[in-house]
Design a protein around this motif. Structure first.
Motif, PDB file in Angstrom:
ATOM      1  N   UNK A  76       0.860  -1.244  -0.048  1.00 21.69           N
ATOM      2  CA  UNK A  76       0.061   0.110   0.100  1.00 21.69           C
ATOM      3  C   UNK A  76       0.824   1.083  -0.013  1.00 21.69           C
ATOM      4  N   UNK A  77       1.785   1.122   0.819  1.00 21.39           N
ATOM      5  CA  UNK A  77       2.741   2.408   0.709  1.00 21.39           C
ATOM      6  C   UNK A  77       3.531   2.594  -0.683  1.00 21.39           C
ATOM      7  N   UNK A  78       3.843   1.451  -1.404  1.00 22.37           N
ATOM      8  CA  UNK A  78       4.772   1.650  -2.650  1.00 22.37           C
ATOM      9  C   UNK A  78       3.534   2.029  -3.594  1.00 22.37           C
ATOM     10  N   UNK A  82       3.803   5.437  -5.876  1.00 24.61           N
ATOM     11  CA  UNK A  82       3.653   5.490  -7.307  1.00 24.61           C
ATOM     12  C   UNK A  82       2.605   6.320  -7.902  1.00 24.61           C
ATOM     13  N   UNK A  83       1.279   5.897  -7.236  1.00 26.34           N
ATOM     14  CA  UNK A  83       0.171   6.671  -7.662  1.00 26.34           C
ATOM     15  C   UNK A  83      -0.672   7.285  -6.685  1.00 26.34           C
ATOM     16  N   UNK A  84      -0.237   8.687  -6.447  1.00 28.94           N
ATOM     17  CA  UNK A  84      -0.949   9.282  -5.228  1.00 28.94           C
ATOM     18  C   UNK A  84      -2.141   9.506  -5.428  1.00 28.94           C
ATOM     19  N   UNK A  85      -3.081   9.845  -4.472  1.00 34.73           N
ATOM     20  CA  UNK A  85      -4.570  10.002  -4.805  1.00 34.73           C
ATOM     21  C   UNK A  85      -4.514  11.520  -4.664  1.00 34.73           C
ATOM     22  N   UNK A  86      -4.955  12.298  -5.763  1.00 36.20           N
ATOM     23  CA  UNK A  86      -4.889  13.641  -5.784  1.00 36.20           C
ATOM     24  C   UNK A  86      -6.383  13.982  -5.980  1.00 36.20           C
TER      25      UNK A  86
END
Length: 97
Positions: A76-78, A82-86
């Protein structure tokens, strides 16, 4: 009274059979853990995601629950890196609509 005795004995037998180890003879590791070996079902492929592989290892007893949860936390951290929630400004909690 006799019906009650028969019902209690039946429940005890059902509990014993449900908890009885189902492992095969000649597999000391599985027998020591009291778990039946997991065999793949025909027509189903092996898991292709890391989450599926980890779940399979957990079910087979190759890893502990703590190791499984730690691995999922790392995944989940990785994924967050890699794909942050914006969120757009309007979608944020408490924003004025």
């Amino acid at each position: 009274m006799m019906v009650l005795v028969v019902a209690v004995v039946g429940l005890i037998l059902a509990a014993v059979l449900a908890l009885w180890p189902l492992s095969k003879e000649g597999e000391p590791g599985e027998k020591a853990r009291g778990r039946a070996p997991v065999t793949p079902v025909r027509g189903h492929s092996e898991p292709t995601t890391l989450e599926g592989i980890l779940a399979g290892q957990l079910v087979r007893g190759e890893i502990t629950q703590r190791q499984y949860l730690r691995a999922l936390e790392n995944l989940a951290a990785r994924d967050e890196e890699r794909h942050p929630l914006i969120l757009r400004w309007d979608d944020r909690p408490g924003a004025w609509s």
